[in-house]
Write an enzyme that holds these catalytic residues in place. Structure first.
Site, PDB file in Angstrom:
ATOM      1  N   ARG A   9      -3.490  47.490   1.044  1.00 33.42           N
ATOM      2  CA  ARG A   9      -2.835  46.685  -0.128  1.00 33.42           C
ATOM      3  C   ARG A   9      -1.585  46.577   0.670  1.00 33.42           C
ATOM      4  O   ARG A   9      -0.762  45.202   0.748  1.00 33.42           O
ATOM      5  CB  ARG A   9      -2.798  47.390  -1.229  1.00 33.42           C
ATOM      6  CG  ARG A   9      -2.082  46.522  -2.872  1.00 33.42           C
ATOM      7  CD  ARG A   9      -0.879  46.769  -3.032  1.00 33.42           C
ATOM      8  NE  ARG A   9       0.005  47.457  -2.912  1.00 33.42           N
ATOM      9  CZ  ARG A   9       1.129  47.908  -2.775  1.00 33.42           C
ATOM     10  NH1 ARG A   9       1.845  46.818  -2.824  1.00 33.42           N
ATOM     11  NH2 ARG A   9       1.687  49.074  -3.085  1.00 33.42           N
TER      12      ARG A   9
ATOM     13  N   CYS B   2       7.546  43.115   1.099  1.00 35.36           N
ATOM     14  CA  CYS B   2       7.131  42.962   0.417  1.00 35.36           C
ATOM     15  C   CYS B   2       7.292  41.964   0.347  1.00 35.36           C
ATOM     16  O   CYS B   2       8.135  41.318   0.663  1.00 35.36           O
ATOM     17  CB  CYS B   2       8.099  44.237  -1.410  1.00 35.36           C
ATOM     18  SG  CYS B   2       7.724  43.128  -2.782  1.00 35.36           S
TER      19      CYS B   2
HETATM   20  P1  HMG Z   1       2.888  34.110 -13.578  1.00 35.09           P
HETATM   21  O1  HMG Z   1       2.756  33.064 -13.235  1.00 35.09           O
HETATM   22  O2  HMG Z   1       4.085  34.328 -15.350  1.00 35.09           O
HETATM   23  O3  HMG Z   1       1.743  34.664 -14.916  1.00 35.09           O
HETATM   24  O4  HMG Z   1       2.856  35.322 -13.148  1.00 35.09           O
HETATM   25  P2  HMG Z   1       0.624  33.667 -15.481  1.00 35.09           P
HETATM   26  O5  HMG Z   1      -0.045  34.461 -16.773  1.00 35.09           O
HETATM   27  O6  HMG Z   1       1.113  32.136 -16.187  1.00 35.09           O
HETATM   28  O7  HMG Z   1      -0.371  33.397 -14.809  1.00 35.09           O
HETATM   29  C1  HMG Z   1      -0.069  32.122 -13.663  1.00 35.09           C
HETATM   30  C2  HMG Z   1      -1.674  31.380 -13.349  1.00 35.09           C
HETATM   31  O8  HMG Z   1      -1.617  32.907 -12.575  1.00 35.09           O
HETATM   32  C3  HMG Z   1      -2.789  31.339 -14.073  1.00 35.09           C
HETATM   33  O9  HMG Z   1      -3.637  30.836 -13.560  1.00 35.09           O
HETATM   34  C4  HMG Z   1      -3.952  32.812 -14.395  1.00 35.09           C
HETATM   35  O10 HMG Z   1      -4.777  32.873 -15.170  1.00 35.09           O
HETATM   36  C5  HMG Z   1      -3.096  34.104 -12.802  1.00 35.09           C
HETATM   37  P3  HMG Z   1      -3.598  29.246 -13.717  1.00 35.09           P
HETATM   38  O11 HMG Z   1      -4.292  29.321 -15.320  1.00 35.09           O
HETATM   39  O12 HMG Z   1      -2.459  28.797 -13.566  1.00 35.09           O
HETATM   40  O13 HMG Z   1      -4.949  28.908 -12.997  1.00 35.09           O
HETATM   41  N1  HMG Z   1      -3.212  35.121 -12.908  1.00 35.09           N
HETATM   42  C6  HMG Z   1      -4.017  36.001 -12.362  1.00 35.09           C
HETATM   43  N2  HMG Z   1      -5.193  35.441 -11.827  1.00 35.09           N
HETATM   44  C7  HMG Z   1      -5.536  37.115 -10.812  1.00 35.09           C
HETATM   45  N3  HMG Z   1      -5.076  38.316 -11.379  1.00 35.09           N
HETATM   46  C8  HMG Z   1      -3.992  37.733 -11.635  1.00 35.09           C
HETATM   47  C9  HMG Z   1      -3.628  37.186 -12.899  1.00 35.09           C
HETATM   48  N4  HMG Z   1      -2.463  37.457 -12.887  1.00 35.09           N
HETATM   49  C10 HMG Z   1      -2.224  35.905 -14.231  1.00 35.09           C
HETATM   50  N5  HMG Z   1      -3.983  39.795 -12.374  1.00 35.09           N
HETATM   51  C11 HMG Z   1       2.003  38.049 -12.643  1.00 35.09           C
HETATM   52  C12 HMG Z   1       3.362  36.939 -13.246  1.00 35.09           C
HETATM   53  C13 HMG Z   1       2.554  39.408 -13.000  1.00 35.09           C
HETATM   54  C14 HMG Z   1       0.354  37.354 -12.759  1.00 35.09           C
HETATM   55  C15 HMG Z   1       2.472  37.529 -10.925  1.00 35.09           C
HETATM   56  O14 HMG Z   1       3.866  37.706 -11.230  1.00 35.09           O
HETATM   57  C16 HMG Z   1       1.307  38.308 -10.023  1.00 35.09           C
HETATM   58  O15 HMG Z   1       0.808  38.270  -9.710  1.00 35.09           O
HETATM   59  N6  HMG Z   1       2.681  39.442  -9.548  1.00 35.09           N
HETATM   60  C17 HMG Z   1       2.327  39.943  -8.689  1.00 35.09           C
HETATM   61  C18 HMG Z   1       3.139  39.951  -7.231  1.00 35.09           C
HETATM   62  C19 HMG Z   1       3.180  41.379  -5.932  1.00 35.09           C
HETATM   63  O16 HMG Z   1       1.816  41.298  -6.376  1.00 35.09           O
HETATM   64  N7  HMG Z   1       3.583  41.603  -5.859  1.00 35.09           N
HETATM   65  C20 HMG Z   1       3.265  42.467  -4.429  1.00 35.09           C
HETATM   66  C21 HMG Z   1       3.233  44.268  -5.386  1.00 35.09           C
HETATM   67  S1  HMG Z   1       4.626  45.303  -5.828  1.00 35.09           S
HETATM   68  C22 HMG Z   1       4.898  45.986  -4.502  1.00 35.09           C
HETATM   69  O17 HMG Z   1       4.669  45.816  -3.230  1.00 35.09           O
HETATM   70  C23 HMG Z   1       5.364  47.133  -4.723  1.00 35.09           C
HETATM   71  C24 HMG Z   1       5.317  48.023  -4.119  1.00 35.09           C
HETATM   72  O18 HMG Z   1       4.873  48.214  -2.796  1.00 35.09           O
HETATM   73  C25 HMG Z   1       6.202  49.723  -4.293  1.00 35.09           C
HETATM   74  C26 HMG Z   1       7.814  48.980  -3.527  1.00 35.09           C
HETATM   75  O19 HMG Z   1       7.530  49.291  -2.456  1.00 35.09           O
HETATM   76  O20 HMG Z   1       8.834  48.586  -4.269  1.00 35.09           O
HETATM   77  C27 HMG Z   1       4.062  48.870  -5.421  1.00 35.09           C
HETATM   78 MG    MG Z   2       5.584  48.978  -1.423  1.00 37.19          MG
END
Ligand code: HMG
Ligand code: MG
Length: 325
Positions: A14, A266
């Site tokens: 992931r 990230c």
């Molecule tokens: P948004 O644009 O504000 O959300 O994103 P929205 O509700 O307006 O949705 C936008 C579009 O995405 C819509 O589709 C939704 O249906 C769809 P459209 O109508 O435009 O076709 N959508 C989804 N589709 C699939 N799965 C979902 C989902 N949610 C909405 N779950 C949101 C808000 C939270 C969805 C977005 O910001 C997001 O997905 N963020 C994730 C970012 C991410 O994955 N970052 C990396 C992981 S965290 C990390 O790496 C840190 C970690 O390792 C620890 C560290 O090291 O710090 C864990």
């Molecule tokens: Mg991380």
């Protein structure tokens, strides 16, 4: 958990792959999970159910989940698979694959079947600064907590443990290196009160140092957080991850996240490089006389294989040294 056992959460499939620019075939991702499963690792974060517009590389996580449920990878030890999700939409997408399988094969009723379903956990994530939370999930910290309430209550109904990440706990790409440890503690307390089973405190930017790590851990203890409820998640951008790991081990922490070959970064933390390499973490823990259950030679081979497969350099010193022996 024995005091001399260190639990490793392998986040390579992931965190390690999510930032790769070229789309990685789903078969390669599944093969990575299957190879990792044979090294003695016991917990693998295998994908995420986030918006594919935000993180296109994770778009086929549902295929990986379905594959793991349909034919659980052969493993050296029983494996728990973790799945990251940011909102109820992510939970729904996860559940459409998971419930289809679990309703036909109940994990509990089927306890003595030849291949019981693997243990499954969910991961949610927020961050210690407002700017990072906005960039990563397009909401405020409070809004992110509000999104977790329905996820947490449904996870409890389904008996699925939940881990919660707190990003940028030791430095933020937008707000700088001095993140308030009390904010991290306050968030950890809220997440535990909400029902989180484990908090993974993340140094997303690798800005953590030994004194800052010690200060953060003291602040978390003073807030009443038990060591067994904590994991640490170090990115190695400044080469400090193992130093900070030793500080955390001395403090009594026994769970650490890592990515094979030091994969990762990230997408919303510019310049951040990979997680600490799992091979390096395993080598460190074994050098201190503690156990991980991991066969470092097998793991080093997986690190070399995936690095070649996706055209990256292998970032694990211990991995390369092990292979050169
Ligand atoms: P948004 O644009 O504000 O959300 O994103 P929205 O509700 O307006 O949705 C936008 C579009 O995405 C819509 O589709 C939704 O249906 C769809 P459209 O109508 O435009 O076709 N959508 C989804 N589709 C699939 N799965 C979902 C989902 N949610 C909405 N779950 C949101 C808000 C939270 C969805 C977005 O910001 C997001 O997905 N963020 C994730 C970012 C991410 O994955 N970052 C990396 C992981 S965290 C990390 O790496 C840190 C970690 O390792 C620890 C560290 O090291 O710090 C864990
Ligand atoms: Mg991380």
């Amino acid at each position: 958990r024995a005091a001399d056992f260190v639990r490793i959460v392998e986040v390579g499939p992931r965190d390690g792959l999510q930032n790769e620019k070229t789309s990685i075939p789903v078969d390669t991702k599944i093969e990575l999970v299957e190879r990792l499963a044979q090294t003695g690792l016991r917990t693998i974060e295998a994908g995420s159910f986030v918006s594919p517009k935000w993180v296109p590389q994770m778009a086929n996580s549902s295929d990986i989940l379905q594959h793991i449920l349909a034919s659980p990878p052969k493993s050296a030890a029983p494996i728990t698979y973790q799945w990251l999700l940011p909102n109820v939409r992510g939970l729904d997408n996860f559940l459409s694959a998971w419930e289809a399988k679990t309703s036909s094969t109940s994990m509990k009723d089927n306890a003595d079947s030849a291949s019981p379903l693997p243990e499954t956990e969910l991961s949610i994530f927020t961050a210690a600064t407002e700017s990072f939370t906005q960039k990563n999930t397009n909401c405020s910290i409070d809004e992110s907590l509000a999104r977790f309430e329905p996820i947490m209550s449904r996870a409890k109904d389904l008996d699925l443990p939940v881990r919660a990440y707190i990003s940028v706990a030791l430095g933020c790409p937008y707000e700088g290196p001095n993140v308030d440890p009390h904010k991290v503690a306050e968030l950890a307390v809220s997440l535990l009160e909400m029902g989180a089973d484990e908090i993974s405190v993340a140094d997303t930017t690798g800005m953590g140092t030994a004194p800052k790590t010690a200060e953060l851990l003291k602040t978390l203890s003073a807030a009443g957080i038990e060591k067994n409820d904590l994991a640490l998640h170090f990115h190695d951008t400044y080469g400090m991850a193992l130093v900070n790991t030793v500080v955390a081990l001395e403090h009594g922490i026994r769970t650490f996240d890592a990515a094979v070959a030091g994969l990762g970064g990230c997408p919303f933390s510019p310049g951040a490089t990979g997680n600490v390499a799992t091979e390096d973490l395993v080598h460190l823990v074994h050098s201190l006389g503690a156990k991980t259950g991991v066969d470092i030679e097998k793991l080093a081979e997986v690190g070399e294989w995936i690095s070649k497969e996706i055209g990256r350099s292998n970032e694990s010193s211990a991995g390369k040294a092990t292979l050169a022996r």
